[in-house]
Design a protein around this motif. Structure first.
Motif, PDB file in Angstrom:
ATOM      1  N   SER A  71      -4.256   3.266   9.412  1.00  0.00           N
ATOM      2  CA  SER A  71      -4.562   2.006   8.734  1.00  0.00           C
ATOM      3  C   SER A  71      -4.549   0.841   9.719  1.00  0.00           C
ATOM      4  CB  SER A  71      -3.551   1.755   7.603  1.00  0.00           C
ATOM      5  OG  SER A  71      -3.827   0.541   6.937  1.00  0.00           O
ATOM      6  N   ASN A  72      -3.557   0.809  10.622  1.00  0.00           N
ATOM      7  CA  ASN A  72      -3.496  -0.244  11.632  1.00  0.00           C
ATOM      8  C   ASN A  72      -4.704  -0.164  12.577  1.00  0.00           C
ATOM      9  OD1 ASN A  72      -1.102  -1.331  10.678  1.00  0.00           O
ATOM     10  ND2 ASN A  72       0.167   0.002  11.967  1.00  0.00           N
ATOM     11  N   ARG A  75      -7.770  -1.502  10.729  1.00  0.00           N
ATOM     12  CA  ARG A  75      -7.802  -2.964  10.604  1.00  0.00           C
ATOM     13  C   ARG A  75      -8.248  -3.612  11.911  1.00  0.00           C
ATOM     14  NH1 ARG A  75      -3.642  -6.885   7.388  1.00  0.00           N
ATOM     15  NH2 ARG A  75      -4.791  -8.812   7.804  1.00  0.00           N
ATOM     16  N   SER A  80     -11.231  -0.415   6.525  1.00  0.00           N
ATOM     17  CA  SER A  80      -9.975   0.037   5.922  1.00  0.00           C
ATOM     18  C   SER A  80     -10.130   1.486   5.509  1.00  0.00           C
ATOM     19  CB  SER A  80      -9.600  -0.832   4.718  1.00  0.00           C
ATOM     20  OG  SER A  80     -10.534  -0.672   3.662  1.00  0.00           O
ATOM     21  N   ASP A 161     -12.566 -10.024  12.403  1.00  0.00           N
ATOM     22  CA  ASP A 161     -11.169 -10.231  11.979  1.00  0.00           C
ATOM     23  C   ASP A 161     -11.053 -11.112  10.749  1.00  0.00           C
ATOM     24  OD1 ASP A 161     -10.217  -8.636  13.957  1.00  0.00           O
ATOM     25  OD2 ASP A 161      -9.792 -10.263  15.355  1.00  0.00           O
ATOM     26  N   VAL A 164     -12.248  -8.791   7.798  1.00  0.00           N
ATOM     27  CA  VAL A 164     -11.524  -7.565   7.478  1.00  0.00           C
ATOM     28  C   VAL A 164     -10.227  -7.853   6.715  1.00  0.00           C
ATOM     29  CG1 VAL A 164     -10.116  -7.404   9.587  1.00  0.00           C
ATOM     30  CG2 VAL A 164     -10.852  -5.314   8.424  1.00  0.00           C
ATOM     31  N   ARG A 165      -9.658  -9.035   6.926  1.00  0.00           N
ATOM     32  CA  ARG A 165      -8.411  -9.360   6.217  1.00  0.00           C
ATOM     33  C   ARG A 165      -8.613  -9.493   4.715  1.00  0.00           C
ATOM     34  NH1 ARG A 165      -7.824 -14.619   4.693  1.00  0.00           N
ATOM     35  NH2 ARG A 165      -9.443 -16.068   5.363  1.00  0.00           N
ATOM     36  N   TYR A 170      -5.961  -4.858   2.555  1.00  0.00           N
ATOM     37  CA  TYR A 170      -5.159  -5.762   3.358  1.00  0.00           C
ATOM     38  C   TYR A 170      -4.812  -7.059   2.626  1.00  0.00           C
ATOM     39  CZ  TYR A 170      -7.087  -2.570   6.820  1.00  0.00           C
ATOM     40  OH  TYR A 170      -7.455  -1.451   7.501  1.00  0.00           O
TER      41      TYR A 170
END
Length: 608
Positions: A71-72, A75, A80, A161, A164-165, A170
């Protein structure tokens, strides 16, 4: 960025000593469309620093650890993941796990019911084949998870970035934000204003929160639904337990003719408030109900009801339980109903209680001087009340259990039997000895303290049978004492007797200068006398026996000190030998068991 063909492409990682993930990519299959490219991997230093990409053979302690790692990685690389399939065996339990890109697979086709309007939402799933498959093996008795297949080939664009958040995986509402959202929602703020408030409090621009407005709306709606469901369950349990409590009251009434209870119901015929008092409590009230402490400190969070306790103090200074009530709320109506124990429980004959109730609108808790509070307006009593009530609530699991605990604490048979403490005479005044024979140790100590201090006061007689009483060191402070010998009536401006039922040092000094050898009967209140105890005791035999013992002790010590005072040699010898002998005796006595339960209290405990 690295681009590859957009459809039907996947890769398998092979282990390599350099562990650079780009060295491991092999492509299998051909692209159907060679013109459209898809951004695959972010190769900038900011996003890939210190993050090793998953590879075949990589080992994890658990499947959760593997999921967090993937998952990290996802991200940092603009996508995801989600959990897909798992396989189970009787020997190993879950032994295979498949984690895939959030756009893996295709949304199932749903049949639209005829005649109904259906919102046609576009699915984000596009058949992406990026994945990480795990298998569990047991090595030397320890379970480990290995990556057996990994593909990082996507057929869709990877996000930056700031994008994706906002993917659902997330978007997290942290606990602190949850509490703030619920608080603002309860205050009536609409969702869009809640979001605005959070942005202002965090000092960020619009759209920079780690969650969206619809996440806030969903959270508020779900929490309201949970609260409603819990309230419904709690209401049902509360109604059942309350009816069970009511049945317990009816059964107690059948077994105890003096047991009393009362109940109110709402417009739906549901129990609203309930109060009860055991037979022993009713009897205790007839003896010590001149002062009642009404406590509403405790509330049952489980049932949402307020616990109101009616407490008192006996002649030994111990808490006694008069009754209790479970109230729906803290409204004026509920309190007014609870304080009508006076008429329902047949206590209206007590003129003092009836008078206080008639003047209840004038009650002021912060001013009690001159009003009888029976030594209850003290920090030690309130501390005892707190410990007493905790003893009831700590054992509570349901209303029936709570009812049983109240019965235990109300039962006189469960009261600790008072062991008579020897009350040592300190002034040798006949008035002191007379009071010792009448009062309990608890109140005698307080009176004795006042009597000892009375010796430090001077009196000067004034007109109209009045006296000014002053301390010998503080001639500025004075109290006015009125003494009417024909009626044996005495009253002091300090109003100690009116508050505690104990004559003050000023009044006692006036009685002494008027040659009184006993306290007037009216100033030995029945509630403080030994014969008013809820449990009987025999004091006279032990008291007389101890009097003889102390007389003998004083005679021997007096002779010893007289003989040793003639010379320095005698004095030094007696001091050394007496110290050794007393130390030996104390050690031996402490090793002896308590035989007759008679405690000799030779110390003075002042009450004020």
């Amino acid at each position: 960025m690295v681009s590859i063909p957009s459809k039907n492409v996947w890769m398998r990682r092979q282990q390599c000593p350099c562990r650079d993930w780009k060295c491991f990519v092999t492509y299998e299959g051909e692209a159907e469309d060679t013109t459209a490219g898809t951004q695959l991997i972010k190769n900038d230093s900011a996003s890939s620093e210190a993050m090793v990409a998953p590879y075949v053979g990589m080992v994890f302690k658990s499947d959760d650890e593997a999921f967090d790692y993937y998952s990290n990685f996802a991200r940092k690389n603009g996508f995801s993941i989600r959990k897909e399939r798992s396989r189970l065996s009787p020997q190993l339990g879950i032994y295979k796990r498949d984690f895939v890109c959030y756009r893996s697979g295709y949304a199932p086709v749903r049949k639209k019911p005829t005649g109904e309007h259906h919102r046609d939402r576009k699915s984000v799933r596009c058949g992406c084949d990026a994945k990480m498959y795990l298998s569990k093996e047991v090595v030397d008795g320890v379970s480990q998870w290995f990556i057996v297949q990994f593909s990082n080939v996507h057929n869709h664009e990877l996000l930056e970035d700031d994008q994706v958040r906002l993917l659902p995986a997330y978007r997290k509402i942290h606990e602190a934000d949850q509490e703030r959202i619920l608080l603002l929602s309860k205050a009536g703020f609409p969702v869009h204003r809640i979001v605005k408030v959070l942005e202002l409090e965090k000092g960020i621009h619009g759209g920079q929160l780690p969650f969206l407005e619809r996440d806030v709306r969903n959270f508020v709606q779900n929490r309201k639904k949970i609260i409603q469901e819990n309230d419904a369950l709690l209401t049902e349990k509360r109604e059942n337990d309350t009816m069970d409590l009511l049945e317990a009251c009816k059964a107690a009434k059948d077994g105890d003719a003096y047991f009393v209870y009362d109940v109110t119901v709402d417009e739906n015929d549901k129990v609203e408030n309930i109060a009860w008092s055991n037979g022993d409590s009713v009897h205790a009230y007839t003896m010590f109900g001149d002062v009642v402490y009404f406590d509403t400190t405790y509330r049952s969070i489980k049932y949402g009801m307020l616990f109101a306790a009616l407490l008192g103090i006996d002649n030994y200074g111990k808490i006694i339980f008069f009754g209790c009530a479970l109230l729906q709320d803290e409204s004026h109506h509920s309190f007014a109903w609870a304080l009508q124990m006076v008429s329902k429980f047949g206590l209206e004959s007590d003129k003092h209680a009836a008078l206080l109730f008639s003047l209840r609108s004038y009650w002021v808790s912060s001013y009690t001087k001159g009003f009888f509070v029976a030594c209850m307006a003290t920090a030690s009593y309130l501390k005892s009340v707190d410990a007493f009530l905790k003893g009831i609530f700590d054992a509570q699991t349901c209303l029936r259990s709570f009812f049983e605990q109240v019965a235990i604490h109300s039962n006189v048979k469960n009261y600790a039997r008072e062991e008579m403490q020897y009350m040592h005479i300190r002034t040798c005044l006949p008035m002191e000895k007379h009071a010792r024979n009448v009062l309990t140790p608890f109140i005698f100590k307080s009176l004795q303290h006042e009597l000892v201090l009375a010796m430090q006061y001077s009196t000067s007689e004034r007109a109209n049978k009045a006296y000014l009483v002053r301390h010998f060191k503080n001639m500025d402070g004075e109290h006015l004492v009125v003494w009417i010998p024909e009626e044996e009536h005495i009253q002091c401006s300090c109003k100690e007797f009116e508050s505690t039922g104990i004559l003050c040092r000023h009044a006692l000094r006036v009685l002494l200068v008027n040659n009184y050898f006993q306290l007037p009967e009216r100033y030995l209140l029945s509630r403080w006398r030994q014969h008013s105890s809820l449990l009987p005791f025999d004091n006279q035999s032990s008291q007389n026996g101890n009097d003889d013992w102390f007389q003998e002790f004083h005679s021997l010590t007096g002779t010893l000190f007289t003989e040793s005072s003639f010379t320095k040699q005698r004095s030094s010898y007696v001091r050394e030998e007496l110290r050794k002998e007393l130390t030996r005796l104390i050690s031996e006595v402490r090793d002896m068991p308590a035989a007759d339960g008679v405690t000799m209290d030779l110390t003075l405990t002042p009450t004020g």
